[in-house]
Write an enzyme that holds these catalytic residues in place. Structure first.
Site, short mmCIF file in Angstrom:
data_model
loop_
_atom_site.label_atom_id
_atom_site.label_comp_id
_atom_site.label_asym_id
_atom_site.label_seq_id
_atom_site.Cartn_x
_atom_site.Cartn_y
_atom_site.Cartn_z
N THR A 170 -41.37 -24.73 48.67
CA THR A 170 -40.92 -26.04 48.20
C THR A 170 -39.64 -26.12 47.45
O THR A 170 -39.44 -25.38 46.51
CB THR A 170 -41.92 -26.59 47.18
OG1 THR A 170 -42.94 -25.69 46.97
CG2 THR A 170 -42.37 -27.92 47.65
N ASN A 210 -35.22 -43.78 51.97
CA ASN A 210 -34.86 -42.92 53.09
C ASN A 210 -34.26 -43.62 54.29
O ASN A 210 -33.85 -42.98 55.25
CB ASN A 210 -36.07 -42.11 53.53
CG ASN A 210 -36.39 -41.05 52.49
OD1 ASN A 210 -35.56 -40.21 52.17
ND2 ASN A 210 -37.56 -41.13 51.90
N LYS A 214 -36.96 -29.24 41.07
CA LYS A 214 -36.48 -30.50 41.61
C LYS A 214 -37.09 -30.66 42.99
O LYS A 214 -37.23 -29.70 43.72
CB LYS A 214 -34.95 -30.56 41.66
CG LYS A 214 -34.31 -29.66 42.64
CD LYS A 214 -34.28 -30.20 44.07
CE LYS A 214 -33.71 -31.59 44.19
NZ LYS A 214 -33.75 -32.04 45.62
N GLU A 249 -40.77 -39.42 46.59
CA GLU A 249 -39.91 -40.58 46.78
C GLU A 249 -40.71 -41.86 46.96
O GLU A 249 -41.54 -41.96 47.85
CB GLU A 249 -38.95 -40.36 47.95
CG GLU A 249 -37.81 -39.44 47.58
CD GLU A 249 -36.92 -39.05 48.73
OE1 GLU A 249 -37.32 -39.24 49.89
OE2 GLU A 249 -35.82 -38.56 48.46
N THR A 307 -31.86 -34.67 42.47
CA THR A 307 -31.20 -35.53 43.47
C THR A 307 -31.92 -36.88 43.45
O THR A 307 -31.57 -37.74 42.67
CB THR A 307 -31.19 -34.92 44.90
OG1 THR A 307 -32.51 -34.55 45.25
CG2 THR A 307 -30.26 -33.72 44.96
#
Lengths: 430, 430
Positions: free
Chosen positions: A213, A425, A202, A299, A176
């Site tokens: 996780t 985010n 992922k 991220e 993603t």
């Protein structure tokens, strides 16, 4: 990013297809709503549906024959529907296939379970196996209904495109916000027989393993009982994936599962003997490296941060302290700024919810560029800011915290907090 | 930012000087290393030392006579030296002055306690009181030795400039990364006598009250025993400052203290009666508003976020859930992006470490612009994205989570996660 070797194992290519007897594939069936950005467009090279240019979003792993299987799931009270269905299917300790979609987490929807079961039925029908032998997983946006039609329409092509080297397509299909595909495999020996463990993962945001996780799929050709496979997985999860935090959030869909085909024809592992240890060691090699990859690809991350705590009263204390440092927003921001702000490290150690004497704590900051002591017995020590800056300019930073009061040790992994984390985010309905 | 009224109290001006018999001052003695940015330069209007243009960094509050006193401190194992010294001084439950410096936290230094005691001695000498009657506090960078000379050199001017309206100078002197001064006061009635409670607070980053948060100084002219003053303070801290998180970090220097002079001449409060309740209510009015101010001024914040949890199995559960939402990095980033990402809210509720049934949870998102339901019984409901965007454009957002299974309730406060948080903390040795 460099892989970390574990004695007794050797890295091999192939990810989830490295072990004998596993095929994989990944296609774009039309769930993806954002065009592929920043990664290679592989659509032309294979059997993608007419949505070329969009990311693959449906993955399949299939074993030649039924396997023993085990899994570990999120402890979030909110559990994605796929988890509920997979748990039910794995009650027998056996499975033969894994169907995964990205883009949509199929979580918090009224029809979630029905959709997850439907995915299993569709895959099972194409493969000629029972739906209960299918593990299902989903990742992506929470709370939006999962469209089943694209999945149904794509299942035939997905199954027909399976191959023993299809792992790269499968890895892409589960991504993603990941910026890189994450897979690793090792071979090792059990009683003279070569066995292999391989995995793909992922995970990038909404990561704080208080279970296992994100999504991790592992295959092996070792012959091992379902019970011991579960034990090995649970043990290894605790010291790898459960010691990673990107942003402190624990997902609703986290899951790790492992399929063991037995095709390596080793002496079947039925008790906790040396063979079991060798297997756990290989599983650790795979999961520890996947965990590091995940932390590095957090991220917005620009750095992988490892916090190693030693000489704690207990291992549990060491883990709590390591995770406390890794999760500290102020510490993470300092790492982004390459600022040797040891005060924030000590502060995070100090508010860790564990019992120990702060006045015995020593801290070093290290990387491939060197190692400096920044704190001794709970107080600051002089150090060269220039040297510190040089050390912190590396992509992989190690914080070493010696509590000086016992034999407990643990390592946790995370990443820095950057502008890109906020950017990603602040505008991603996930 | 709007103040929230509490029945039985009325807002008044004056901060820590609002209550009768308290003087205050703040000067720049030379600890500040950064020029004053973005706030009014008040140096010309008073007795600043020849470092005009730099922020005030030394504050003093003095009561006309000895007061009953109480305090609550950080639970971080790393405790700033000032805390150690203040604890010792407050063993008697009495105090008459508070000396505070900003810029340097005097924490993790070998000579910290000696320096903190010296600050008390210097203040006491100017005021003609015993050093044990002085409360000391420090805030700023950790692990850098505190220079005592500027403080010693400035003490005379600091004491000579005390006035009954000196609160604005004191507030400025305790600020570090705060962008606004935070003070509030209320008057109320005890048996027909008007009493006043006022306070000032500094706090912006490294905030997660697992004690009493940052630095908060409260004065009152109510007559109340030391024991009950402590009880009122501890109780109120639990439901105000301890329910704020800016970034999940708990500071090493957090402290709240209160001085009660008794000059209001109310019937002395010596037991938990209606007068005690009235006092607690006023203390709550002050501390709740200071807590909201702190959350709103979180480093880089553009929004104040309030999470109110109702109908939880217990109050403790409600608090854990409220704080879980407030602390979620993903949720905070979504608020910055004005994205009604209720999935992240539910996820944070789901990983809260408390026992409850997720399938009864309902969530609303609200602000002065309206209120929408986004989740019911643990699953998503349709809502207008346009309306959601309008609601989230406000500076104050309320997340209402109804657990639907009990009578426990709690409110927690926080802020959004922004680029500026990363910018401020990627380059601030604190």
């Amino acid at each position: 990013m460099k892989l970390v070797e574990v004695d007794g194992t050797e890295f091999v290519e192939g990810g989830v297809c490295a072990a004998k007897g596993f095929r994989a594939n990944g296609i774009c069936c039309g769930l993806a709503h954002k065009p592929l950005t920043g990664t290679e467009n592989t659509a032309a090279a294979d059997n993608a549906l007419p949505n070329s240019g969009k990311k693959r979003d449906l993955a399949l792993i299939v074993a030649d024959k039924e396997c023993t299987a085990a899994a570990v799931y999120t402890t979030n009270k909110v559990k994605g529907a796929p988890i509920t269905v997979t748990k039910k299917h794995l009650e027998t300790g056996t499975a033969q296939a894994v169907i995964v979609n990205s883009v949509n987490a199929n979580t918090c929807n009224a029809d979630g379970i029905e959709k997850a079961e439907k995915m299993c039925e569709l895959a099972a029908a194409e493969l000629g196996i029972a739906p209960e032998k299918v593990i299902v997983a989903s990742t992506g946006v929470i709370g939006q209904v999962l469209p089943i039609e694209p999945i149904a329409n794509g299942m035939k092509a997905l199954a027909e495109g399976l191959s023993y080297d299809g792992n790269p397509r499968a890895v892409e299909a589960i991504m993603t916000t990941d910026t890189v595909p994450k897979e690793v495999a090792v071979k090792f020996s059990i009683g003279g027989k070569t066995c292999t463990v391989g995995g793909m993962l992922k995970g990038s945001g909404m990561i704080r393993p208080n279970m296992a996780t994100t999504l991790t799929f592992i295959t092996t050709d070792a012959d091992i009982s379902a019970e011991l496979l579960q034990r090995a997985l649970s043990d290894t999860v605790k010291v790898t994936l459960n010691r990673v935090s990107v942003d402190g959030d624990t997902s609703t869909n986290d899951m790790v599962c492992v399929l063991a085909s037995g095709t390596a024809e080793n002496t079947p592992i039925k008790k906790e003997n040396a063979d079991f240890d060798a297997f756990e060691c290989a599983l650790y090699a795979v999961m520890m490296n996947l965990a590091r990859m995940m932390a590095r690809d957090g991220e917005g991350a620009t750095k992988l941060i490892e916090c190693a705590v030693t000489n704690a009263p207990t291992e549990k204390t060491a883990e709590i302290v390591a995770k406390s440092v890794i999760c500290s927003a102020l510490f993470k921001a300092a790492m982004f700024g390459e600022d040797a702000n040891w005060g924030r490290i000590l502060c995070a150690i100090g508010y860790a919810e564990a019992e120990f004497d702060i006045d015995k704590v020593g801290v070093h900051i290290a990387s491939d560029k060197g190692d400096i002591e920044v704190c001794r017995n709970g107080a600051g020590v002089e150090f060269s800011e220039e040297k510190a800056k040089e050390i912190l300019s590396e992509e992989e930073i190690r914080i070493l915290a010696d509590l000086g009061q016992g034999g407990g040790a643990a390592v946790a992994w995370g990443c820095d907090l950057t502008y890109d984390y906020v950017k990603i985010n602040g505008d991603y309905r996930s």
